[in-house]
Write a protein that holds these residues in place. Structure first.
Motif, PDB file in Angstrom:
ATOM      1  N   GLU A  11     -36.373  31.315  24.018  1.00 25.08           N
ATOM      2  CA  GLU A  11     -35.314  32.292  24.281  1.00 25.08           C
ATOM      3  C   GLU A  11     -34.828  32.245  25.737  1.00 25.08           C
ATOM      4  N   GLN A  12     -35.156  31.168  26.445  1.00 21.73           N
ATOM      5  CA  GLN A  12     -34.775  31.061  27.854  1.00 21.73           C
ATOM      6  C   GLN A  12     -33.283  31.262  28.069  1.00 21.73           C
ATOM      7  N   THR A  13     -32.931  32.143  29.002  1.00 19.56           N
ATOM      8  CA  THR A  13     -31.529  32.350  29.364  1.00 19.56           C
ATOM      9  C   THR A  13     -31.136  31.308  30.399  1.00 19.56           C
ATOM     10  N   ILE A  14     -30.045  30.585  30.136  1.00 20.50           N
ATOM     11  CA  ILE A  14     -29.644  29.473  30.996  1.00 20.50           C
ATOM     12  C   ILE A  14     -28.190  29.624  31.413  1.00 20.50           C
ATOM     13  N   LEU A  15     -27.941  29.417  32.702  1.00 23.86           N
ATOM     14  CA  LEU A  15     -26.583  29.398  33.246  1.00 23.86           C
ATOM     15  C   LEU A  15     -26.372  28.052  33.929  1.00 23.86           C
ATOM     16  N   VAL A  16     -25.337  27.340  33.536  1.00 22.67           N
ATOM     17  CA  VAL A  16     -25.018  26.051  34.160  1.00 22.67           C
ATOM     18  C   VAL A  16     -24.139  26.292  35.379  1.00 22.67           C
TER      19      VAL A  16
END
Length: 206
Positions: free
Chosen positions: A82-87
């Motif tokens: 469920e890792q939240t990722i922002l590029v």
């Protein structure tokens, strides 16, 4: 009565340009709700540090010297599905957006963005929202209603047999449709579909 101030949001930043990384760390750390708890400059370093750091938000560049941010994102999903990722990248072309979206990112922000925009993007994705460059917000591969339903059932963790039973079709048909779905979405593995569905649900998509 004591003041219950929530702990800061734990952020990890992956970027190979030290000057850029230092600047972004300063921007993030200046906000009282954010804390940089880890940094990395390569895919190998990021993958090695992720299991110990387990950030709430992973901010990752797409261009890295020993691979791409997508490699880091895949590892992050293995450690924490469920890792939240922002590029965070210099490019907002269709390929960058599509690949980021398919790898489970909740958004993409340009390095040329103002400091406050970067902070706002981190806060937004942590809160379950999504951030995409103008013109890309609703961009999504076209699936038929039946295939979209199969995608949702995959995201729920159902096996091919269970999906077949729910939809009243043959298990072989489900297998064939999943092959087509993966091709349509530009994916190779079922786990990528699971990650995509999880990211969409966090962002409030249906």
């Amino acid at each position: 009565m004591s003041d219950q101030t929530p702990p800061p949001i734990r952020v990890m930043l992956v970027d190979d340009h030290e000057v850029v990384r230092r600047g972004i760390v300063t921007v993030i750390s200046s906000h009282p709700r954010l804390e940089v708890v880890g940094e990395a400059s390569t895919v190998a370093e990021a993958n090695r540090r992720l299991p110990a750091i387990r950030p709430e938000v992973l901010v990752v560049d797409l261009q890295l010297p020993d691979g791409t941010g997508l490699d880091v994102m895949r590892r992050a999903r293995e450690v924490e599905p469920e890792q939240t990722i922002l590029v965070l990248t210099s490019f907002d072309d269709d390929a960058a957006v599509r690949e980021s979206r398919e790898s489970g990112a909740a958004g993409l922000v340009l390095k040329s963005a103002r400091s406050q925009e970067i902070v706002d993007a981190i806060l937004a994705v942590h809160g379950g929202g999504s951030i995409w460059p103008a013109g890309h917000e609703s961009e999504e591969p076209e699936l038929s209603p039946s295939d979209a339903r199969i995608v949702e059932l995959i995201g729920d963790g159902h096996s091919n047999r269970e999906i077949a039973e729910q939809l009243g079709i043959a298990e072989k048909t489900v297998k064939n449709r999943i092959t087509v779905i993966l091709q349509t979405l530009g994916m190779q593995r079922r786990t990528q579909v699971v990650a995509m569905v999880a990211a969409r649900r966090r962002a409030g998509w249906r």
